[in-house]
Design an enzyme around this catalytic site. Structure first.
Site, PDB file in Angstrom:
ATOM      1  N   HIS A 152      -5.819   9.074  -2.982  1.00 10.50           N
ATOM      2  CA  HIS A 152      -6.632   7.944  -3.446  1.00 10.50           C
ATOM      3  C   HIS A 152      -7.710   7.581  -2.444  1.00 10.50           C
ATOM      4  CE1 HIS A 152      -6.989   4.593  -6.350  1.00 10.50           C
ATOM      5  NE2 HIS A 152      -7.472   3.929  -5.316  1.00 10.50           N
ATOM      6  N   ASP A 166     -11.563   5.401  -2.643  1.00 15.04           N
ATOM      7  CA  ASP A 166     -12.408   4.581  -3.513  1.00 15.04           C
ATOM      8  C   ASP A 166     -13.896   4.718  -3.217  1.00 15.04           C
ATOM      9  OD1 ASP A 166     -10.962   2.941  -5.508  1.00 15.04           O
ATOM     10  OD2 ASP A 166      -9.809   2.278  -3.779  1.00 15.04           O
ATOM     11  N   GLU A 222      -7.983   4.574 -12.321  1.00 17.57           N
ATOM     12  CA  GLU A 222      -7.089   3.549 -11.768  1.00 17.57           C
ATOM     13  C   GLU A 222      -7.019   2.346 -12.711  1.00 17.57           C
ATOM     14  OE1 GLU A 222      -6.049   1.432  -7.499  1.00 17.57           O
ATOM     15  OE2 GLU A 222      -8.103   2.064  -7.895  1.00 17.57           O
ATOM     16  N   HIS A 244      -3.837  -1.649 -13.207  1.00 17.68           N
ATOM     17  CA  HIS A 244      -4.303  -2.059 -11.882  1.00 17.68           C
ATOM     18  C   HIS A 244      -3.612  -3.389 -11.589  1.00 17.68           C
ATOM     19  CE1 HIS A 244      -7.299  -3.288  -8.713  1.00 17.68           C
ATOM     20  NE2 HIS A 244      -6.865  -2.116  -8.279  1.00 17.68           N
ATOM     21  N   HIS A 256       0.739   0.331  -8.455  1.00 18.50           N
ATOM     22  CA  HIS A 256       0.279  -0.920  -9.081  1.00 18.50           C
ATOM     23  C   HIS A 256       1.193  -1.433 -10.194  1.00 18.50           C
ATOM     24  CE1 HIS A 256      -3.563  -1.883  -7.172  1.00 18.50           C
ATOM     25  NE2 HIS A 256      -3.839  -0.589  -7.160  1.00 18.50           N
ATOM     26  N   HIS A 315      -0.914   5.765  -4.188  1.00 19.86           N
ATOM     27  CA  HIS A 315      -1.135   5.019  -2.936  1.00 19.86           C
ATOM     28  C   HIS A 315      -0.180   3.827  -2.879  1.00 19.86           C
ATOM     29  CE1 HIS A 315      -3.723   3.170  -5.931  1.00 19.86           C
ATOM     30  NE2 HIS A 315      -4.178   2.219  -5.124  1.00 19.86           N
ATOM     31  N   ASP A 374      -6.157   5.295   0.569  1.00 18.62           N
ATOM     32  CA  ASP A 374      -6.901   4.171  -0.017  1.00 18.62           C
ATOM     33  C   ASP A 374      -8.125   3.808   0.814  1.00 18.62           C
ATOM     34  OD1 ASP A 374      -7.554   2.335  -1.949  1.00 18.62           O
ATOM     35  OD2 ASP A 374      -5.982   0.912  -1.480  1.00 18.62           O
TER      36      ASP A 374
END
Length: 400
Positions: free
Chosen positions: A23, A25, A128, A155, A196, A217, A325
Protein backbone atom coordinates in the site's frame (compact mmCIF):
# COMPACT_ATOMS: atom_id res chain seq x y z
CA UNK A 1 20.74 1.51 16.70
CA UNK A 2 20.80 -1.02 13.87
CA UNK A 3 24.30 -2.22 13.02
CA UNK A 4 25.68 -0.90 9.69
CA UNK A 5 26.79 -4.40 8.72
CA UNK A 6 23.24 -5.64 9.23
CA UNK A 7 21.94 -2.88 6.95
CA UNK A 8 24.40 -3.91 4.22
CA UNK A 9 23.33 -7.53 4.65
CA UNK A 10 19.72 -6.38 4.38
CA UNK A 11 20.47 -4.56 1.12
CA UNK A 12 22.01 -7.71 -0.30
CA UNK A 13 18.98 -9.72 0.76
CA UNK A 14 16.64 -7.21 -0.88
CA UNK A 15 18.59 -7.46 -4.11
CA UNK A 16 17.52 -11.12 -4.19
CA UNK A 17 14.07 -10.77 -2.61
CA UNK A 18 12.92 -7.15 -2.99
CA UNK A 19 9.97 -5.61 -1.20
CA UNK A 20 6.54 -6.04 -2.75
CA UNK A 21 4.72 -3.45 -0.66
CA UNK A 22 0.96 -3.66 -0.20
CA UNK A 23 0.00 0.00 0.00
CA UNK A 24 1.37 3.36 -1.15
CA UNK A 25 -0.84 6.45 -1.53
CA UNK A 26 1.31 8.34 -4.03
CA UNK A 27 -1.60 8.73 -6.53
CA UNK A 28 -3.77 10.56 -4.00
CA UNK A 29 -0.82 12.73 -2.93
CA UNK A 30 -0.30 13.69 -6.58
CA UNK A 31 -4.00 14.52 -6.90
CA UNK A 32 -3.96 16.74 -3.83
CA UNK A 33 -0.60 18.43 -4.34
CA UNK A 34 -0.44 19.01 -8.11
CA UNK A 35 -3.79 17.96 -9.57
CA UNK A 36 -2.11 15.03 -11.34
CA UNK A 37 0.23 17.39 -13.21
CA UNK A 38 3.24 15.11 -13.38
CA UNK A 39 5.37 17.89 -14.86
CA UNK A 40 5.02 19.74 -11.56
CA UNK A 41 6.01 16.70 -9.51
CA UNK A 42 8.53 14.64 -11.42
CA UNK A 43 9.25 11.54 -9.33
CA UNK A 44 12.40 10.98 -11.38
CA UNK A 45 13.71 13.93 -9.35
CA UNK A 46 14.24 14.17 -5.59
CA UNK A 47 10.81 14.74 -4.01
CA UNK A 48 11.88 14.27 -0.39
CA UNK A 49 10.69 17.77 0.51
CA UNK A 50 7.05 16.88 -0.14
CA UNK A 51 6.64 13.14 -0.71
CA UNK A 52 7.73 9.86 0.85
CA UNK A 53 8.16 8.40 -2.63
CA UNK A 54 10.28 8.96 -5.71
CA UNK A 55 12.04 6.60 -8.07
CA UNK A 56 15.52 6.92 -6.60
CA UNK A 57 14.30 6.24 -3.09
CA UNK A 58 12.23 3.26 -4.26
CA UNK A 59 15.45 1.84 -5.69
CA UNK A 60 17.41 2.66 -2.55
CA UNK A 61 14.77 0.92 -0.47
CA UNK A 62 14.96 -2.30 -2.44
CA UNK A 63 11.39 -2.05 -3.71
CA UNK A 64 10.70 -4.49 -6.54
CA UNK A 65 6.92 -4.22 -6.57
CA UNK A 66 4.32 -1.79 -5.34
CA UNK A 67 0.55 -1.85 -4.98
CA UNK A 68 -0.33 1.76 -5.77
CA UNK A 69 -3.50 2.64 -3.89
CA UNK A 70 -6.23 4.17 -6.05
CA UNK A 71 -7.97 5.42 -2.91
CA UNK A 72 -10.75 7.99 -2.95
CA UNK A 73 -12.35 9.67 0.05
CA UNK A 74 -15.19 7.82 1.73
CA UNK A 75 -17.21 11.03 1.49
CA UNK A 76 -17.23 10.52 -2.27
CA UNK A 77 -20.34 8.52 -3.04
CA UNK A 78 -22.14 7.17 -6.08
CA UNK A 79 -20.89 8.26 -9.50
CA UNK A 80 -18.47 10.74 -7.89
CA UNK A 81 -16.64 7.88 -6.16
CA UNK A 82 -16.48 5.86 -9.37
CA UNK A 83 -15.18 8.82 -11.41
CA UNK A 84 -12.55 9.72 -8.82
CA UNK A 85 -11.38 6.10 -8.72
CA UNK A 86 -11.02 6.13 -12.50
CA UNK A 87 -8.98 9.32 -12.22
CA UNK A 88 -6.72 7.62 -9.70
CA UNK A 89 -6.31 4.61 -11.98
CA UNK A 90 -5.50 6.96 -14.84
CA UNK A 91 -2.80 8.58 -12.70
CA UNK A 92 -1.08 5.24 -12.13
CA UNK A 93 -1.25 4.35 -15.82
CA UNK A 94 0.20 7.78 -16.66
CA UNK A 95 3.04 7.28 -14.18
CA UNK A 96 3.87 3.93 -15.73
CA UNK A 97 3.79 5.41 -19.24
CA UNK A 98 5.96 8.36 -18.16
CA UNK A 99 8.67 6.18 -16.59
CA UNK A 100 8.76 3.01 -18.74
CA UNK A 101 12.36 2.22 -17.83
CA UNK A 102 11.51 2.21 -14.12
CA UNK A 103 7.87 1.09 -13.76
CA UNK A 104 5.96 -1.74 -15.40
CA UNK A 105 2.26 -2.51 -15.10
CA UNK A 106 1.67 -5.92 -13.52
CA UNK A 107 -1.69 -7.69 -13.61
CA UNK A 108 -0.53 -11.20 -12.70
CA UNK A 109 2.10 -12.92 -10.61
CA UNK A 110 3.98 -13.81 -13.78
CA UNK A 111 4.00 -10.15 -14.82
CA UNK A 112 5.30 -9.19 -11.37
CA UNK A 113 8.19 -11.62 -11.82
CA UNK A 114 8.78 -10.45 -15.40
CA UNK A 115 9.01 -6.82 -14.29
CA UNK A 116 11.56 -7.74 -11.67
CA UNK A 117 13.56 -9.80 -14.19
CA UNK A 118 13.58 -6.79 -16.49
CA UNK A 119 14.87 -4.48 -13.78
CA UNK A 120 11.61 -2.56 -13.38
CA UNK A 121 9.35 -1.99 -10.40
CA UNK A 122 6.20 -4.08 -10.80
CA UNK A 123 3.28 -1.69 -10.48
CA UNK A 124 -0.04 -3.07 -9.31
CA UNK A 125 -3.25 -1.24 -8.43
CA UNK A 126 -5.35 -1.58 -5.29
CA UNK A 127 -8.73 0.13 -4.80
CA UNK A 128 -9.25 1.30 -1.21
CA UNK A 129 -12.90 1.14 -0.28
CA UNK A 130 -16.00 -0.57 -1.66
CA UNK A 131 -17.61 2.83 -2.23
CA UNK A 132 -15.50 2.88 -5.41
CA UNK A 133 -17.87 0.40 -7.10
CA UNK A 134 -21.16 2.12 -6.13
CA UNK A 135 -22.81 -1.25 -5.31
CA UNK A 136 -22.27 -2.45 -8.88
CA UNK A 137 -20.60 -5.75 -9.76
CA UNK A 138 -20.22 -4.56 -13.36
CA UNK A 139 -18.19 -1.60 -12.06
CA UNK A 140 -16.12 -4.03 -10.00
CA UNK A 141 -15.37 -6.01 -13.16
CA UNK A 142 -14.48 -2.83 -15.04
CA UNK A 143 -11.94 -1.92 -12.36
CA UNK A 144 -10.42 -5.37 -12.71
CA UNK A 145 -10.12 -4.92 -16.47
CA UNK A 146 -8.24 -1.67 -15.83
CA UNK A 147 -5.70 -3.52 -13.71
CA UNK A 148 -7.05 -3.28 -10.15
CA UNK A 149 -5.91 -6.40 -8.34
CA UNK A 150 -7.27 -5.84 -4.86
CA UNK A 151 -10.15 -3.96 -3.33
CA UNK A 152 -10.32 -3.00 0.33
CA UNK A 153 -13.95 -3.74 1.19
CA UNK A 154 -14.38 -0.50 3.15
CA UNK A 155 -12.39 2.57 4.06
CA UNK A 156 -13.17 4.53 7.22
CA UNK A 157 -16.96 4.52 6.65
CA UNK A 158 -19.36 1.65 6.16
CA UNK A 159 -20.59 0.75 2.70
CA UNK A 160 -24.17 -0.51 2.33
CA UNK A 161 -22.96 -4.11 2.24
CA UNK A 162 -20.02 -4.17 4.70
CA UNK A 163 -19.00 -2.64 8.03
CA UNK A 164 -15.88 -0.56 8.59
CA UNK A 165 -14.04 -0.80 11.90
CA UNK A 166 -14.17 3.00 12.31
CA UNK A 167 -17.93 3.37 11.81
CA UNK A 168 -20.97 2.27 13.79
CA UNK A 169 -22.05 -1.34 13.08
CA UNK A 170 -24.84 -1.57 10.53
CA UNK A 171 -24.51 -4.81 8.58
CA UNK A 172 -22.79 -6.70 11.43
CA UNK A 173 -20.21 -7.89 8.93
CA UNK A 174 -21.16 -8.63 5.33
CA UNK A 175 -24.67 -8.54 3.94
CA UNK A 176 -25.79 -11.08 1.34
CA UNK A 177 -24.65 -8.67 -1.37
CA UNK A 178 -21.33 -8.27 0.44
CA UNK A 179 -20.82 -12.03 0.26
CA UNK A 180 -21.59 -11.83 -3.47
CA UNK A 181 -18.96 -9.09 -3.88
CA UNK A 182 -16.36 -11.34 -2.25
CA UNK A 183 -17.32 -14.32 -4.40
CA UNK A 184 -17.24 -12.25 -7.60
CA UNK A 185 -13.80 -10.96 -6.63
CA UNK A 186 -12.71 -14.58 -6.18
CA UNK A 187 -14.11 -15.47 -9.62
CA UNK A 188 -12.17 -12.64 -11.28
CA UNK A 189 -8.93 -13.11 -9.35
CA UNK A 190 -9.13 -9.81 -7.48
CA UNK A 191 -7.74 -10.05 -3.95
CA UNK A 192 -10.12 -9.31 -1.07
CA UNK A 193 -8.40 -6.75 1.16
CA UNK A 194 -9.55 -6.69 4.79
CA UNK A 195 -7.64 -3.67 6.09
CA UNK A 196 -10.06 -1.05 7.47
CA UNK A 197 -12.96 -3.47 7.90
CA UNK A 198 -14.64 -4.44 11.19
CA UNK A 199 -13.61 -7.75 12.76
CA UNK A 200 -17.11 -9.07 11.97
CA UNK A 201 -16.49 -8.24 8.32
CA UNK A 202 -13.07 -9.90 8.47
CA UNK A 203 -14.59 -13.11 9.80
CA UNK A 204 -17.49 -13.10 7.35
CA UNK A 205 -15.11 -12.53 4.44
CA UNK A 206 -12.83 -15.36 5.54
CA UNK A 207 -15.85 -17.67 5.65
CA UNK A 208 -17.09 -16.51 2.25
CA UNK A 209 -13.82 -16.32 0.33
CA UNK A 210 -12.75 -19.23 -1.82
CA UNK A 211 -9.35 -17.59 -2.39
CA UNK A 212 -6.65 -16.16 -0.14
CA UNK A 213 -7.32 -12.70 1.30
CA UNK A 214 -4.90 -9.95 2.24
CA UNK A 215 -4.56 -7.15 4.74
CA UNK A 216 -2.75 -4.56 2.64
CA UNK A 217 -1.71 -2.31 5.55
CA UNK A 218 -2.62 -3.52 9.04
CA UNK A 219 -0.58 -4.61 12.05
CA UNK A 220 -1.26 -6.59 15.25
CA UNK A 221 -4.06 -5.58 17.61
CA UNK A 222 -2.48 -7.64 20.39
CA UNK A 223 0.69 -5.54 20.21
CA UNK A 224 -1.15 -2.22 19.80
CA UNK A 225 -4.83 -2.08 20.64
CA UNK A 226 -5.94 0.14 17.78
CA UNK A 227 -9.09 -0.79 15.85
CA UNK A 228 -7.25 -0.67 12.53
CA UNK A 229 -5.14 -3.65 13.55
CA UNK A 230 -5.87 -7.38 13.24
CA UNK A 231 -7.16 -9.50 16.16
CA UNK A 232 -5.21 -12.66 16.89
CA UNK A 233 -8.06 -15.03 16.01
CA UNK A 234 -8.17 -13.51 12.52
CA UNK A 235 -4.40 -13.71 12.14
CA UNK A 236 -4.54 -17.34 13.17
CA UNK A 237 -7.19 -18.05 10.51
CA UNK A 238 -4.94 -16.86 7.70
CA UNK A 239 -3.03 -20.13 7.53
CA UNK A 240 -6.13 -22.11 6.53
CA UNK A 241 -7.16 -19.38 4.10
CA UNK A 242 -3.69 -18.96 2.59
CA UNK A 243 -3.79 -15.20 2.97
CA UNK A 244 -1.20 -12.58 3.90
CA UNK A 245 -1.26 -9.81 6.54
CA UNK A 246 0.98 -6.91 5.53
CA UNK A 247 2.24 -4.97 8.54
CA UNK A 248 1.94 -1.22 8.28
CA UNK A 249 4.26 1.47 9.65
CA UNK A 250 1.64 4.08 10.67
CA UNK A 251 2.75 5.29 14.14
CA UNK A 252 -0.77 5.65 15.53
CA UNK A 253 -1.45 2.01 14.58
CA UNK A 254 1.79 0.48 15.86
CA UNK A 255 2.76 2.39 19.02
CA UNK A 256 0.33 2.15 21.97
CA UNK A 257 1.47 5.50 23.40
CA UNK A 258 0.67 7.18 20.09
CA UNK A 259 -3.00 6.20 20.05
CA UNK A 260 -4.24 8.83 22.55
CA UNK A 261 -1.80 11.47 21.28
CA UNK A 262 -3.09 10.98 17.75
CA UNK A 263 -6.70 11.36 18.82
CA UNK A 264 -5.86 14.72 20.38
CA UNK A 265 -3.85 15.82 17.34
CA UNK A 266 -6.72 14.90 15.03
CA UNK A 267 -9.06 16.96 17.19
CA UNK A 268 -6.70 19.91 16.72
CA UNK A 269 -6.90 19.43 12.95
CA UNK A 270 -10.70 19.29 13.00
CA UNK A 271 -10.84 22.47 15.07
CA UNK A 272 -8.90 24.23 12.30
CA UNK A 273 -11.16 22.81 9.58
CA UNK A 274 -8.87 20.03 8.32
CA UNK A 275 -9.66 16.39 7.71
CA UNK A 276 -7.56 14.18 10.02
CA UNK A 277 -6.14 12.46 6.93
CA UNK A 278 -5.07 15.74 5.30
CA UNK A 279 -1.42 15.87 4.21
CA UNK A 280 -1.35 19.42 2.79
CA UNK A 281 1.35 21.84 3.90
CA UNK A 282 -1.27 23.79 5.85
CA UNK A 283 -2.45 20.70 7.71
CA UNK A 284 1.14 19.70 8.41
CA UNK A 285 1.77 23.14 9.87
CA UNK A 286 -1.14 22.66 12.28
CA UNK A 287 0.26 19.27 13.30
CA UNK A 288 3.74 20.69 13.70
CA UNK A 289 2.46 23.43 16.01
CA UNK A 290 0.51 20.88 18.03
CA UNK A 291 3.57 18.65 18.28
CA UNK A 292 5.77 21.51 19.47
CA UNK A 293 3.37 22.08 22.34
CA UNK A 294 2.72 18.36 22.91
CA UNK A 295 5.72 16.23 21.90
CA UNK A 296 4.50 13.08 20.21
CA UNK A 297 5.52 9.57 21.23
CA UNK A 298 8.00 8.28 18.66
CA UNK A 299 7.55 4.96 16.90
CA UNK A 300 10.78 3.34 15.75
CA UNK A 301 11.99 0.46 13.63
CA UNK A 302 11.83 -1.91 16.64
CA UNK A 303 8.20 -0.86 17.18
CA UNK A 304 7.27 -2.24 13.75
CA UNK A 305 9.51 -5.27 14.22
CA UNK A 306 7.60 -6.14 17.40
CA UNK A 307 4.43 -6.40 15.32
CA UNK A 308 6.10 -8.61 12.75
CA UNK A 309 7.49 -10.88 15.45
CA UNK A 310 4.00 -11.37 16.86
CA UNK A 311 2.32 -11.73 13.48
CA UNK A 312 4.84 -14.38 12.45
CA UNK A 313 4.19 -16.26 15.70
CA UNK A 314 0.40 -16.22 15.30
CA UNK A 315 -0.17 -16.38 11.53
CA UNK A 316 3.01 -18.17 10.47
CA UNK A 317 5.88 -16.90 8.36
CA UNK A 318 4.07 -17.83 5.14
CA UNK A 319 1.27 -15.37 5.88
CA UNK A 320 2.94 -12.02 6.56
CA UNK A 321 4.14 -9.14 4.42
CA UNK A 322 4.75 -5.39 4.42
CA UNK A 323 2.38 -2.51 3.60
CA UNK A 324 4.05 0.73 4.64
CA UNK A 325 1.24 3.22 3.76
CA UNK A 326 3.76 5.80 2.58
CA UNK A 327 2.34 9.09 1.31
CA UNK A 328 -0.88 8.31 3.12
CA UNK A 329 0.20 9.56 6.54
CA UNK A 330 1.70 12.72 8.01
CA UNK A 331 4.06 10.91 10.40
CA UNK A 332 6.32 7.91 9.95
CA UNK A 333 8.45 5.97 12.46
CA UNK A 334 11.98 7.05 13.22
CA UNK A 335 14.18 5.05 10.87
CA UNK A 336 11.31 4.39 8.45
CA UNK A 337 10.95 7.92 7.12
CA UNK A 338 10.30 7.04 3.49
CA UNK A 339 10.46 4.29 0.86
CA UNK A 340 14.25 4.22 1.05
CA UNK A 341 14.02 2.89 4.61
CA UNK A 342 13.01 -0.75 4.17
CA UNK A 343 16.59 -1.99 4.65
CA UNK A 344 16.51 -0.64 8.22
CA UNK A 345 13.54 -2.87 9.06
CA UNK A 346 15.09 -5.92 7.42
CA UNK A 347 18.35 -5.27 9.30
CA UNK A 348 16.44 -5.12 12.60
CA UNK A 349 14.76 -8.44 11.83
CA UNK A 350 18.11 -9.98 10.89
CA UNK A 351 19.49 -8.89 14.24
CA UNK A 352 16.50 -10.54 15.91
CA UNK A 353 17.42 -13.83 14.31
CA UNK A 354 15.09 -13.98 11.34
CA UNK A 355 16.54 -16.22 8.64
CA UNK A 356 17.18 -14.94 5.15
CA UNK A 357 14.68 -17.50 3.83
CA UNK A 358 11.95 -16.19 6.15
CA UNK A 359 12.75 -12.59 5.24
CA UNK A 360 12.48 -13.46 1.56
CA UNK A 361 8.96 -14.70 2.23
CA UNK A 362 8.11 -11.53 4.14
CA UNK A 363 9.37 -9.12 1.50
CA UNK A 364 8.49 -10.82 -1.78
CA UNK A 365 7.52 -14.45 -2.01
CA UNK A 366 4.38 -14.44 0.15
CA UNK A 367 2.83 -11.57 -1.80
CA UNK A 368 3.63 -13.14 -5.17
CA UNK A 369 2.32 -16.49 -3.99
CA UNK A 370 -1.01 -15.05 -2.84
CA UNK A 371 -1.48 -13.40 -6.24
CA UNK A 372 -0.71 -16.67 -7.99
CA UNK A 373 -3.05 -18.64 -5.73
CA UNK A 374 -5.90 -16.19 -6.32
CA UNK A 375 -5.35 -16.49 -10.06
CA UNK A 376 -5.53 -20.30 -9.84
CA UNK A 377 -8.81 -20.12 -7.90
CA UNK A 378 -10.21 -17.73 -10.51
CA UNK A 379 -9.30 -20.07 -13.38
CA UNK A 380 -11.09 -22.94 -11.68
CA UNK A 381 -14.18 -20.88 -10.90
CA UNK A 382 -14.43 -19.44 -14.39
CA UNK A 383 -14.80 -22.96 -15.81
CA UNK A 384 -18.18 -23.26 -14.11
CA UNK A 385 -19.32 -19.73 -13.23
CA UNK A 386 -20.12 -16.70 -15.34
CA UNK A 387 -20.17 -13.07 -14.20
CA UNK A 388 -22.65 -12.41 -11.42
CA UNK A 389 -25.57 -10.15 -12.39
CA UNK A 390 -26.87 -9.91 -8.83
CA UNK A 391 -27.84 -6.51 -7.47
CA UNK A 392 -27.91 -5.19 -3.93
CA UNK A 393 -31.68 -4.71 -4.24
CA UNK A 394 -32.14 -8.37 -5.12
CA UNK A 395 -29.98 -9.73 -2.32
CA UNK A 396 -30.40 -7.20 0.49
CA UNK A 397 -33.93 -5.98 -0.19
CA UNK A 398 -35.50 -3.02 -1.89
CA UNK A 399 -34.50 -0.73 0.95
CA UNK A 400 -30.78 -1.34 0.44
Amino acid sequence: MTDAAAVERARALLAENPVLDGHNDLPWALREKVGYDLERCDIAQDQSARLHTDLARLRAGGVGGQFWSVYVKAEYQGDKAVSATLEQIDCVHNLIARYPDELQLARTADEVEAARAGGRIASLLGAEGGHSINCSLATLRALHQLGVRYMTLTHNDNVPWADSVTDEPAANGLTAFGVEVVREMNRMGMLVDLSHVAPSTMRDALRASRAPVIFSHSSSREVCDHPRNIPDDVLAALAANGGVAMATFVPKFVLPAAVEWTKAAEDALRERGFDPLATSSEAKAVLQAYEEANPKPVATVPTVADHLDHMREVAGVDHIGIGGDYDGVAFTPEGLEDVASYPNLIAELLERGWSEADLGKLTWRNAVRVLRDAEAVARDLQRTEGPSIATIEQLDGAGA
